[in-house]
Design a protein around this motif. Structure first.
Motif, mmCIF file in Angstrom:
data_model
loop_
_atom_site.group_PDB
_atom_site.id
_atom_site.type_symbol
_atom_site.label_atom_id
_atom_site.label_comp_id
_atom_site.label_asym_id
_atom_site.label_seq_id
_atom_site.Cartn_x
_atom_site.Cartn_y
_atom_site.Cartn_z
ATOM 1 N N GLY A 1 41.424 9.243 -10.758
ATOM 2 C CA GLY A 1 40.272 8.808 -11.543
ATOM 3 C C GLY A 1 40.524 7.775 -12.603
ATOM 4 O O GLY A 1 39.875 7.820 -13.655
ATOM 5 N N ALA A 2 41.418 6.824 -12.372
ATOM 6 C CA ALA A 2 41.596 5.725 -13.319
ATOM 7 C C ALA A 2 40.441 4.731 -13.151
ATOM 8 O O ALA A 2 39.874 4.599 -12.070
ATOM 9 C CB ALA A 2 42.933 5.031 -13.093
ATOM 10 N N PRO A 3 40.076 4.005 -14.212
ATOM 11 C CA PRO A 3 38.904 3.126 -14.138
ATOM 12 C C PRO A 3 39.120 1.819 -13.380
ATOM 13 O O PRO A 3 38.153 1.160 -13.014
ATOM 14 C CB PRO A 3 38.586 2.854 -15.607
ATOM 15 C CG PRO A 3 39.894 3.016 -16.311
ATOM 16 C CD PRO A 3 40.612 4.105 -15.581
ATOM 17 N N SER A 4 40.374 1.424 -13.152
ATOM 18 C CA SER A 4 40.645 0.169 -12.445
ATOM 19 C C SER A 4 42.037 0.215 -11.828
ATOM 20 O O SER A 4 42.861 1.061 -12.198
ATOM 21 C CB SER A 4 40.560 -1.028 -13.402
ATOM 22 O OG SER A 4 41.634 -0.993 -14.336
ATOM 23 N N THR A 5 42.282 -0.704 -10.915
ATOM 24 C CA THR A 5 43.612 -0.815 -10.317
ATOM 25 C C THR A 5 44.656 -1.113 -11.382
ATOM 26 O O THR A 5 45.751 -0.538 -11.382
ATOM 27 C CB THR A 5 43.638 -1.927 -9.255
ATOM 28 O OG1 THR A 5 42.648 -1.659 -8.268
ATOM 29 C CG2 THR A 5 44.997 -2.013 -8.582
ATOM 30 N N LYS A 6 44.319 -2.011 -12.296
ATOM 31 C CA LYS A 6 45.259 -2.406 -13.339
ATOM 32 C C LYS A 6 45.642 -1.222 -14.215
ATOM 33 O O LYS A 6 46.825 -0.989 -14.500
ATOM 34 C CB LYS A 6 44.648 -3.522 -14.186
ATOM 35 C CG LYS A 6 45.572 -4.057 -15.269
ATOM 36 C CD LYS A 6 44.914 -5.205 -16.027
ATOM 37 C CE LYS A 6 45.848 -5.744 -17.107
ATOM 38 N NZ LYS A 6 45.206 -6.859 -17.862
ATOM 39 N N VAL A 7 44.664 -0.441 -14.627
ATOM 40 C CA VAL A 7 44.934 0.729 -15.468
ATOM 41 C C VAL A 7 45.731 1.767 -14.696
ATOM 42 O O VAL A 7 46.681 2.355 -15.210
ATOM 43 C CB VAL A 7 43.617 1.325 -15.994
ATOM 44 C CG1 VAL A 7 43.863 2.672 -16.663
ATOM 45 C CG2 VAL A 7 42.958 0.369 -16.980
#
Length: 387
Positions: A256-262
């Motif tokens: 459940g991370a908000p983006s690939t980068k995060v």
């Protein structure tokens, strides 16, 4: 409130009481603040180095394919399928949406090529084609996935498909996913696929297909060689990653991370923490013989108990090992036949009463049941068995 917490902490430290929970909470906030759940474990011992909501049931998206690949690897080990065997694509498998290698109905690829598509390209169509080959249908294969999850002791996992495409009742947890990854990594050949950044399918044809690993850390973080990404609108950005450095392998899971980068940044931070703070001490290689077990009515009277995987213990960096106790516990009344790899005991490594490592011991060879004539001569004292 902060002043009160600070005063309590200082008082406990002054009294000589360690507060690992406080430091763990602080570390939790540092490592994966934007993930819904996360976990970091050392692969050999399974020791949890960091955890955040790790038993929460969440949609795993394509990380589901860790279990799919585990059953494929186990089927290969059992001889039920072979790497060069061609697998035919059904119309149903070819109809899968999401990530795919665009298999056409009736198209054939080898198990190796299908596995490459699943591991590198997260191909839903290849996953279903392999499920149908092994289970007879996707539904039957999903039953096998749930049975395997139960056998692994996973309490927060239930599968409804082999792909991770959104459906009600399909969930897992960071802890359960780490356990599945740990089991998959026992099949050393899997990182030959999951560790590749790019490859090709249908080479030599006008339909040549370029595979690029959905796990960019394979290229961007030294030592990362797997395992599986996941994304749906419901699940957000997920990743189960593994890396090996200086003989120590760790597994990091983020849901459940908000983006690939995060997602990648948080996993990288977890890996950095593991490699900077901990070290692994190898004790035995896989297949090390530690004892032997008597086999009742076997063609051989004894079978050796060997380590099922490499054995090591984990410590914080700078900590020296001392007073290690190694305990071998063997099964009693082992009856023939015994298959190579059957569990016949356990090895426990402890220090000052604390268990550091527990490893399954397995039979090093197959022992068939003795024939009636062989048993008769033994009973009559006329036969000296040479083991």
């Amino acid at each position: 409130m902060k002043k009160i917490i600070g005063l309590v902490t200082c008082f406990m430290l002054a009294a000589g009481v360690l507060v690992p929970e406080a430091f763990a909470a602080e570390k939790k906030n540092e490592l994966a603040p934007e993930a819904k759940s996360a976990i970091l474990i050392e692969q050999a011992t399974g020791e949890v180095l960091y955890s955040k909501n790790s038993h929460e049931e969440l949609p795993p998206a394509s990380m589901t394919k860790i279990m799919t690949m585990l059953l494929i690897m186990e089927a290969l080990d059992k001889g039920e399928i072979k790497m060069d065997e061609k697998v035919r694509t059904s119309e149903y498998a070819a109809s899968m949406g999401g990530s795919q290698i665009f298999l056409e109905p009736g198209e054939e690829m080898t198990v190796e090529q299908m596995l490459k598509g699943i591991a590198i390209g997260s191909a839903n169509d290849a996953a279903v084609a392999m499920a149908e080959r092994i289970g007879g249908s996707e539904e039957a294969f999903v039953d096998k996935m749930n049975e395997r999850a139960k056998a692994l002791g996973l309490k927060n996992t239930h599968f409804e498909n082999v792909t991770g495409l959104p459906v009600k009742g399909h969930y897992s947890s960071a802890y359960d996913m780490a356990v599945m990854a740990k089991q998959l990594l026992k099949h050393h050949g899997i990182t030959h696929f999951t560790g590749k950044y790019e490859d090709y399918l249908r080479e030599g044809s006008d339909k040549k297909f370029w595979l690029v690993n959905t796990n960019k850390l394979v290229r961007n973080y030294p030592g990362v060689d797997g395992l599986k990404t996941g994304f749906t609108n419901e699940a957000k950005f997920c990743l189960t990653a593994t890396a090996k450095k200086n003989g120590m392998r760790v597994i990091a899971v983020v849901f459940g991370a908000p983006s690939t980068k995060v997602r990648n940044a948080q996993v990288s931070k977890m890996l950095d923490y593991a490699f900077s703070q901990y070290t692994s001490h190898p004790l035995y290689k896989k297949g090390a013989a530690l004892d032997q077990v008597k086999v009742s009515k076997g063609s051989m009277r004894h079978v050796r108990a060997v380590t099922s995987e490499p054995v090591s213990v984990l410590t914080k960096k700078g900590v020296k090992l001392s007073n290690l106790k190694k305990t071998v516990k063997l099964k009693k009344n082992v009856q023939a036949p015994v298959q190579k790899g059957d569990e016949i005991g356990t090895l426990t490594i402890s220090q000052d009463g604390k268990v550091l490592s527990k490893t399954t011991l397995v039979a090093d060879k197959t022992v068939k049941r003795a024939g009636w004539w062989q048993l008769f001569k033994r009973a009559a004292g006329m036969f000296v068995q040479k083991d």
